[in-house]
Design a protein around this motif. Sequence first.
Motif, PDB file in Angstrom:
ATOM      1  N   GLN A  62      88.468 -20.980 147.132  1.00  0.00           N
ATOM      2  CA  GLN A  62      88.369 -20.468 145.767  1.00  0.00           C
ATOM      3  C   GLN A  62      89.234 -21.355 144.882  1.00  0.00           C
ATOM      4  O   GLN A  62      90.377 -21.663 145.223  1.00  0.00           O
TER       5      GLN A  62
ATOM      6  N   ARG B 112      80.268 -27.557 144.846  1.00  0.00           N
ATOM      7  CA  ARG B 112      80.372 -26.230 144.224  1.00  0.00           C
ATOM      8  C   ARG B 112      79.226 -25.389 144.773  1.00  0.00           C
ATOM      9  O   ARG B 112      78.061 -25.702 144.553  1.00  0.00           O
TER      10      ARG B 112
ATOM     11  N   ARG C  57      87.789 -19.994 139.580  1.00  0.00           N
ATOM     12  CA  ARG C  57      87.066 -18.917 140.263  1.00  0.00           C
ATOM     13  C   ARG C  57      85.746 -19.368 140.889  1.00  0.00           C
ATOM     14  O   ARG C  57      85.006 -18.553 141.402  1.00  0.00           O
ATOM     15  N   ASP C  58      85.463 -20.671 140.835  1.00  0.00           N
ATOM     16  CA  ASP C  58      84.322 -21.180 141.583  1.00  0.00           C
ATOM     17  C   ASP C  58      84.676 -21.198 143.064  1.00  0.00           C
ATOM     18  O   ASP C  58      85.855 -21.189 143.444  1.00  0.00           O
TER      19      ASP C  58
ATOM     20  N   GLU D 216      86.858 -17.967 132.409  1.00  0.00           N
ATOM     21  CA  GLU D 216      87.055 -18.979 133.443  1.00  0.00           C
ATOM     22  C   GLU D 216      87.096 -20.352 132.776  1.00  0.00           C
ATOM     23  O   GLU D 216      86.141 -20.746 132.117  1.00  0.00           O
TER      24      GLU D 216
ATOM     25  N   ASN E  54      80.484 -18.740 143.005  1.00  0.00           N
ATOM     26  CA  ASN E  54      81.680 -18.238 142.325  1.00  0.00           C
ATOM     27  C   ASN E  54      82.019 -16.862 142.890  1.00  0.00           C
ATOM     28  O   ASN E  54      81.206 -16.250 143.572  1.00  0.00           O
TER      29      ASN E  54
END
Length: 127
Positions: free
Chosen positions: A86, A115, A75-76, A59, A118
């Motif tokens: 995403q 955030r 991909r977080d 990632e 993931n």
Amino acid sequence: MSTLPKGVYNKMKDRHKYRVFAEAYNDYINEESLKLLSLRSDGQLIVSESGFEVSGAIEFSTGLLDKQGKLIFGRDIIEYCNHRYQVKWIEHMGEWQGQNKDDVIYGEFFKYTYRVGNIHSNPELLK
């Protein structure tokens, strides 16, 4: 060599960062172990010194920070205005985007996001 004013984020220093999620351990590989990794031509990650193979997902850093100053990776899962997205690299656009089934965010919107997880550890956040 010039320096940035205090409080100004230099995203260039983080644009080459990455992390690796090891599926077998259901966790990220620690930074010390990352120094021992190599990538085979078939995409399989290998821990070189000990010789065992690790199946994982690489990632890459977006070079962008969320509202709390956390570095955002591909991909977080991020949250913006009570909607979750995403983070994905969109090759033909040449940009990082936050996507869900109904919407897309990109560019300046990332600095207003949080955030929250993931896709490996928190896939339920996208439901």
